[in-house]
Motif scaffolding. Sequence first.
Motif, PDB file in Angstrom:
ATOM      1  N   HIS A 100      11.088  21.315  12.571  1.00  0.00           N
ATOM      2  CA  HIS A 100      10.512  20.336  11.649  1.00  0.00           C
ATOM      3  C   HIS A 100      11.620  19.708  10.778  1.00  0.00           C
ATOM      4  CE1 HIS A 100       7.311  18.690   9.101  1.00  0.00           C
ATOM      5  NE2 HIS A 100       8.102  18.981   8.085  1.00  0.00           N
ATOM      6  N   THR A 101      12.466  20.538  10.210  1.00  0.00           N
ATOM      7  CA  THR A 101      13.544  20.051   9.347  1.00  0.00           C
ATOM      8  C   THR A 101      14.545  19.225  10.149  1.00  0.00           C
ATOM      9  OG1 THR A 101      13.261  21.979   7.940  1.00  0.00           O
ATOM     10  CG2 THR A 101      15.322  20.783   7.715  1.00  0.00           C
ATOM     11  N   ARG A 103      13.956  17.410  12.824  1.00  0.00           N
ATOM     12  CA  ARG A 103      13.363  16.095  13.101  1.00  0.00           C
ATOM     13  C   ARG A 103      13.393  15.214  11.852  1.00  0.00           C
ATOM     14  NH1 ARG A 103       7.698  16.546  15.058  1.00  0.00           N
ATOM     15  NH2 ARG A 103       7.883  14.309  15.000  1.00  0.00           N
ATOM     16  N   ARG A 104      13.112  15.796  10.694  1.00  0.00           N
ATOM     17  CA  ARG A 104      13.101  15.009   9.452  1.00  0.00           C
ATOM     18  C   ARG A 104      14.518  14.514   9.116  1.00  0.00           C
ATOM     19  NH1 ARG A 104       9.430  14.113   5.908  1.00  0.00           N
ATOM     20  NH2 ARG A 104       8.055  15.717   6.701  1.00  0.00           N
ATOM     21  N   SER A 107      15.633  11.809  11.609  1.00  0.00           N
ATOM     22  CA  SER A 107      14.983  10.537  11.325  1.00  0.00           C
ATOM     23  C   SER A 107      15.647   9.852  10.129  1.00  0.00           C
ATOM     24  CB  SER A 107      13.488  10.765  11.052  1.00  0.00           C
ATOM     25  OG  SER A 107      12.870   9.542  10.737  1.00  0.00           O
ATOM     26  N   CYS A 108      15.960  10.614   9.090  1.00  0.00           N
ATOM     27  CA  CYS A 108      16.639  10.052   7.910  1.00  0.00           C
ATOM     28  C   CYS A 108      18.018   9.503   8.281  1.00  0.00           C
ATOM     29  CB  CYS A 108      16.799  11.114   6.828  1.00  0.00           C
ATOM     30  SG  CYS A 108      15.264  11.575   6.016  1.00  0.00           S
ATOM     31  N   ASP A 129      10.133   8.718  14.391  1.00  0.00           N
ATOM     32  CA  ASP A 129       9.352   8.936  13.178  1.00  0.00           C
ATOM     33  C   ASP A 129       9.569  10.348  12.655  1.00  0.00           C
ATOM     34  OD1 ASP A 129       8.268   6.400  13.280  1.00  0.00           O
ATOM     35  OD2 ASP A 129       6.578   7.047  14.516  1.00  0.00           O
ATOM     36  N   ALA A 130       9.616  10.461  11.332  1.00  0.00           N
ATOM     37  CA  ALA A 130       9.690  11.779  10.701  1.00  0.00           C
ATOM     38  C   ALA A 130       8.335  12.459  10.855  1.00  0.00           C
ATOM     39  CB  ALA A 130      10.047  11.632   9.227  1.00  0.00           C
ATOM     40  N   PRO A 131       8.307  13.790  10.837  1.00  0.00           N
ATOM     41  CA  PRO A 131       7.016  14.491  10.937  1.00  0.00           C
ATOM     42  C   PRO A 131       6.087  14.035   9.818  1.00  0.00           C
ATOM     43  CG  PRO A 131       8.846  16.039  11.063  1.00  0.00           C
ATOM     44  CD  PRO A 131       9.423  14.713  10.710  1.00  0.00           C
ATOM     45  N   PRO A 134       4.179  17.673   5.677  1.00  0.00           N
ATOM     46  CA  PRO A 134       5.376  18.095   4.935  1.00  0.00           C
ATOM     47  C   PRO A 134       5.919  19.440   5.370  1.00  0.00           C
ATOM     48  CG  PRO A 134       3.410  18.309   3.580  1.00  0.00           C
ATOM     49  CD  PRO A 134       2.982  17.641   4.850  1.00  0.00           C
ATOM     50  N   ASN A 135       5.077  20.327   5.906  1.00  0.00           N
ATOM     51  CA  ASN A 135       5.534  21.672   6.236  1.00  0.00           C
ATOM     52  C   ASN A 135       4.635  22.244   7.326  1.00  0.00           C
ATOM     53  OD1 ASN A 135       6.370  24.291   6.322  1.00  0.00           O
ATOM     54  ND2 ASN A 135       6.121  24.689   4.147  1.00  0.00           N
TER      55      ASN A 135
END
Length: 150
Positions: A100-101, A103-104, A107-108, A129-131, A134-135
């Motif tokens: 998850h982190t 991918r975020r 994306s950033c 796209d970011a997830p 949030p978690n």
Amino acid sequence: MIDDSSPLGEHAIPLLVAAELQDHLMTATNDLDRLQTLLADACDTLMLRFSSAVEQMQALMGAASDHRIQADELLPVMRSLGAAVTALQFQDMASQLINHTHRRLRSCADQLAREAMGDDEEGLAVVEDAPLRPNPVTQAEMDAGSVELF
């Protein structure tokens, strides 16, 4: 001379700052990849040990059914196997958080690069796209018997 203009105009982040931020984000994603590999290796080792323990447990259960040992002598082994299962579940949750982190951050980094440097000659820069959530894992700690499946 370095051109720090960007397609966003005067309020945009200077190109060098954007490039440095993107570099940090990419380094973080690479670190997460390495962490994921280490975690997977540790889990593979744990799984091998767990399989060995199950085989030994089956032999001990045979001895208990033949009354060569008392059944309560198996309790410490059962507790150890329960702890091993908990560790495997921890690995699964940790892997989800790492992915998850990753991918975020990716994306950033891609979005930052596209905003600072614009699209390339071949067309629009691809930004995944970011997830949305949030978690992916809501549980913060884990004890045997307190596993929350998601």
